[in-house]
Design a protein around this motif. Structure first.
Motif, PDB file in Angstrom:
ATOM      1  N   LEU A 124      -9.564 -29.752 -18.247  1.00 31.66           N
ATOM      2  CA  LEU A 124      -9.806 -28.639 -17.327  1.00 31.66           C
ATOM      3  C   LEU A 124      -8.948 -27.430 -17.693  1.00 31.66           C
ATOM      4  O   LEU A 124      -9.410 -26.288 -17.618  1.00 31.66           O
ATOM      5  CB  LEU A 124      -9.519 -29.080 -15.890  1.00 31.66           C
ATOM      6  CG  LEU A 124     -10.422 -30.187 -15.336  1.00 31.66           C
ATOM      7  CD1 LEU A 124      -9.903 -30.668 -13.981  1.00 31.66           C
ATOM      8  CD2 LEU A 124     -11.859 -29.705 -15.209  1.00 31.66           C
ATOM      9  N   GLY A 125      -7.705 -27.696 -18.090  1.00 32.02           N
ATOM     10  CA  GLY A 125      -6.812 -26.601 -18.440  1.00 32.02           C
ATOM     11  C   GLY A 125      -7.222 -25.883 -19.702  1.00 32.02           C
ATOM     12  O   GLY A 125      -7.154 -24.653 -19.786  1.00 32.02           O
ATOM     13  N   ALA A 126      -7.665 -26.641 -20.707  1.00 34.70           N
ATOM     14  CA  ALA A 126      -8.114 -26.024 -21.960  1.00 34.70           C
ATOM     15  C   ALA A 126      -9.436 -25.289 -21.763  1.00 34.70           C
ATOM     16  O   ALA A 126      -9.641 -24.193 -22.296  1.00 34.70           O
ATOM     17  CB  ALA A 126      -8.254 -27.081 -23.043  1.00 34.70           C
ATOM     18  N   ALA A 127     -10.348 -25.880 -20.986  1.00 33.21           N
ATOM     19  CA  ALA A 127     -11.645 -25.243 -20.746  1.00 33.21           C
ATOM     20  C   ALA A 127     -11.479 -23.913 -20.020  1.00 33.21           C
ATOM     21  O   ALA A 127     -12.100 -22.908 -20.376  1.00 33.21           O
ATOM     22  CB  ALA A 127     -12.535 -26.180 -19.941  1.00 33.21           C
ATOM     23  N   ALA A 128     -10.612 -23.907 -19.000  1.00 34.86           N
ATOM     24  CA  ALA A 128     -10.394 -22.681 -18.239  1.00 34.86           C
ATOM     25  C   ALA A 128      -9.754 -21.599 -19.095  1.00 34.86           C
ATOM     26  O   ALA A 128     -10.028 -20.408 -18.924  1.00 34.86           O
ATOM     27  CB  ALA A 128      -9.503 -22.973 -17.025  1.00 34.86           C
ATOM     28  N   ALA A 129      -8.924 -22.014 -20.052  1.00 28.11           N
ATOM     29  CA  ALA A 129      -8.220 -21.045 -20.891  1.00 28.11           C
ATOM     30  C   ALA A 129      -9.098 -20.469 -21.998  1.00 28.11           C
ATOM     31  O   ALA A 129      -8.759 -19.442 -22.593  1.00 28.11           O
ATOM     32  CB  ALA A 129      -6.983 -21.701 -21.503  1.00 28.11           C
ATOM     33  N   THR A 130     -10.234 -21.105 -22.282  1.00 31.87           N
ATOM     34  CA  THR A 130     -11.086 -20.661 -23.395  1.00 31.87           C
ATOM     35  C   THR A 130     -12.494 -20.303 -22.946  1.00 31.87           C
ATOM     36  O   THR A 130     -13.398 -20.189 -23.774  1.00 31.87           O
ATOM     37  CB  THR A 130     -11.171 -21.779 -24.462  1.00 31.87           C
ATOM     38  OG1 THR A 130     -11.652 -22.989 -23.850  1.00 31.87           O
ATOM     39  CG2 THR A 130      -9.812 -22.045 -25.088  1.00 31.87           C
ATOM     40  N   VAL A 131     -12.693 -20.130 -21.651  1.00 38.33           N
ATOM     41  CA  VAL A 131     -14.032 -19.913 -21.122  1.00 38.33           C
ATOM     42  C   VAL A 131     -14.710 -18.685 -21.727  1.00 38.33           C
ATOM     43  O   VAL A 131     -15.949 -18.634 -21.844  1.00 38.33           O
ATOM     44  CB  VAL A 131     -13.988 -19.806 -19.577  1.00 38.33           C
ATOM     45  CG1 VAL A 131     -13.236 -18.554 -19.147  1.00 38.33           C
ATOM     46  CG2 VAL A 131     -15.389 -19.851 -18.983  1.00 38.33           C
ATOM     47  N   GLN A 132     -13.936 -17.709 -22.142  1.00 43.03           N
ATOM     48  CA  GLN A 132     -14.522 -16.506 -22.740  1.00 43.03           C
ATOM     49  C   GLN A 132     -15.033 -16.756 -24.158  1.00 43.03           C
ATOM     50  O   GLN A 132     -15.859 -16.012 -24.670  1.00 43.03           O
ATOM     51  CB  GLN A 132     -13.479 -15.375 -22.769  1.00 43.03           C
ATOM     52  CG  GLN A 132     -12.949 -14.971 -21.391  1.00 43.03           C
ATOM     53  CD  GLN A 132     -14.059 -14.522 -20.452  1.00 43.03           C
ATOM     54  OE1 GLN A 132     -15.004 -13.842 -20.863  1.00 43.03           O
ATOM     55  NE2 GLN A 132     -13.961 -14.913 -19.179  1.00 43.03           N
ATOM     56  N   LYS A 133     -14.555 -17.816 -24.787  1.00 40.92           N
ATOM     57  CA  LYS A 133     -14.955 -18.112 -26.163  1.00 40.92           C
ATOM     58  C   LYS A 133     -16.199 -18.992 -26.227  1.00 40.92           C
ATOM     59  O   LYS A 133     -16.936 -18.971 -27.231  1.00 40.92           O
ATOM     60  CB  LYS A 133     -13.810 -18.811 -26.896  1.00 40.92           C
ATOM     61  CG  LYS A 133     -12.571 -17.936 -27.095  1.00 40.92           C
ATOM     62  CD  LYS A 133     -11.515 -18.689 -27.896  1.00 40.92           C
ATOM     63  CE  LYS A 133     -10.285 -17.820 -28.139  1.00 40.92           C
ATOM     64  NZ  LYS A 133      -9.252 -18.533 -28.919  1.00 40.92           N
ATOM     65  N   GLY A 134     -16.423 -19.780 -25.204  1.00 41.72           N
ATOM     66  CA  GLY A 134     -17.578 -20.672 -25.219  1.00 41.72           C
ATOM     67  C   GLY A 134     -17.464 -21.735 -24.153  1.00 41.72           C
ATOM     68  O   GLY A 134     -16.411 -21.911 -23.536  1.00 41.72           O
ATOM     69  N   LYS A 135     -18.546 -22.483 -23.955  1.00 44.28           N
ATOM     70  CA  LYS A 135     -18.572 -23.497 -22.905  1.00 44.28           C
ATOM     71  C   LYS A 135     -19.224 -24.785 -23.410  1.00 44.28           C
ATOM     72  O   LYS A 135     -19.944 -25.451 -22.680  1.00 44.28           O
ATOM     73  CB  LYS A 135     -19.287 -22.969 -21.663  1.00 44.28           C
ATOM     74  CG  LYS A 135     -18.640 -21.722 -21.056  1.00 44.28           C
ATOM     75  CD  LYS A 135     -19.313 -21.270 -19.768  1.00 44.28           C
ATOM     76  CE  LYS A 135     -18.920 -22.129 -18.611  1.00 44.28           C
ATOM     77  NZ  LYS A 135     -19.428 -21.603 -17.305  1.00 44.28           N
TER      78      LYS A 135
END
Length: 381
Positions: free
Chosen positions: A80-91
């Motif tokens: 969850l922490g990594a996903a939230a930190a990279t949401v602008q790069k992709g999902k």
């Protein structure tokens, strides 16, 4: 009649030396590590000392270690922490079909948040292919999560190969190493990994504390708020006794790794030799990879004897085994790991996990093989 505990993959007995450390702190130290007075400073010294010890034995910097409440929280925080930190790069996130539910259920939550999840298949031994990981990569892939070693069948995954693929493309890589610690050598500085999850109670440490390695520079948004503990990555008052106990458990596990592995291999060999003699090679099947495996986990199917009935009969003989993950063993559903391995129905429905550790002996394994023979004769009539 003495009980025989063969469920160390679920939880392990606390090592006496760990218990001494915990008891001392529980009875002598009670400060809050965030307080500035002398009791707080003493508490802070304990936390920092535990962090330094763990980092030293696992080969990372102290500031790359985050204390958590256990493996589940570590997995959740990483994903969850990594996903939230990279949401602008992709999902887009890649994982495997045989992960622990702490990863799989977190991926389901991320899917509800709009992420695309690719669940990679495994072969009949439970191993994922690095080439399948590479084929699944997309422009919007931001995270890969693959466990180091499986908690149900013990299969070890090609972590370094997958990590190298991720690093080449600038994709974050998380590894659940809960079962690997103490059985496989881990030098975090040398591994192409951004996040790695651990817990204390699988290595004869206390329940209720774990850790997450976060490579320096790897992004991570906190999931718990309230204070600035753990460098702002995980709020909450630290547990002094648990952290110190965890550190002692890591010290013992890493220093004694070769002896632990050798002992586990001897126990495994004794059990298999006993089954060969008493049940016959045609009467059982070992599930997992024959080359890449944790020696302390032995997953065996006994065709003709249902898992639930077998476990009940073993328990009546005071032998504690399991059907799979402790988080789901209370369920009547067939293991998602064994299903992903596409095993025949007769093996799916009769699998038992025996996991060994501190206190187990070869004599116990011989006794268990004998009892398995007795039970099978009764059930297969």
């Amino acid at each position: 009649m003495k009980s025989i505990y063969l469920d160390h993959a679920a939880s392990t007995p606390v090592h006496p030396e760990v218990a001494k450390v915990i008891y001392h702190i529980l009875t002598e130290e009670y400060g809050n590590a965030s307080s500035v007075h002398h009791s707080g400073r003493a508490a802070k010294k304990i936390i920092n000392g535990a962090r330094d010890t763990i980092a030293g034995f696992l080969g990372c910097a102290p500031d790359e270690w985050v204390f958590t409440s256990g493996g589940t929280e570590s997995d959740n925080l990483a994903l969850l922490g990594a996903a939230a930190a990279t949401v602008q790069k992709g999902k887009h996130i890649i994982t495997t079909a045989v992960e622990h539910h702490a990863v799989l259920h977190t991926c389901e939550e991320l899917k509800r948040q709009g992420y695309s999840i690719t669940y990679l298949p495994v072969d009949s031994t439970g191993r994922v292919s690095a080439s399948d990981v590479e084929a699944a990569l997309r422009e919007d892939t931001v995270l890969i999560s693959v466990m180091f070693a499986n908690n149900e069948v013990g299969t070890v995954q090609p972590i370094e190969e997958i990590g190298s693929l991720a690093a080449e493309r600038g994709i974050l890589f998380h590894v659940d190493a809960v079962q690997a610690l103490g059985m496989l050598p881990i030098a975090l500085r040398e591994l192409p990994v951004d996040y790695m999850s651990f817990t204390a109670h699988k290595i004869n440490g206390p329940q209720g504390i774990g850790g997450l390695y976060v490579r320096r520079g790897a992004p991570l948004h906190p999931r718990q708020h309230g204070g600035l503990q753990e460098r702002g990555r995980r709020a909450g008052t630290e547990s002094l006794a648990s952290a110190a106990g965890f550190a002692k458990a890591v010290e013992l596990a890493v220093q004694g790794l070769e002896q632990r592995r050798e002992h586990a291999l001897q126990l495994r060999g004794t059990m298999l030799a006993g089954l060969d003699q008493r049940v016959g090679q045609a009467g059982y099947a070992v599930n997992g990879n024959p080359q890449h495996f944790l020696p302390g986990i032995l997953n065996v199917s006994f065709p003709g004897a249902g898992t639930d009935v077998m476990l009940m009969n073993l328990d009546m003989e005071r032998i504690a085994a399991a059907s799979g993950s402790a988080c789901t063993s209370g369920s009547l559903e067939i293991s998602h790991v064994l299903q992903a391995m596409k095993l025949p129905a007769e093996l799916l429905q009769s699998a038992i996990r025996f996991s060994t550790g501190l206190g187990n002996t070869k004599e116990e394994m011989e006794y268990v093989a004998q009892k398995v023979e007795t039970i099978l004769k009764r059930l297969r009539k």
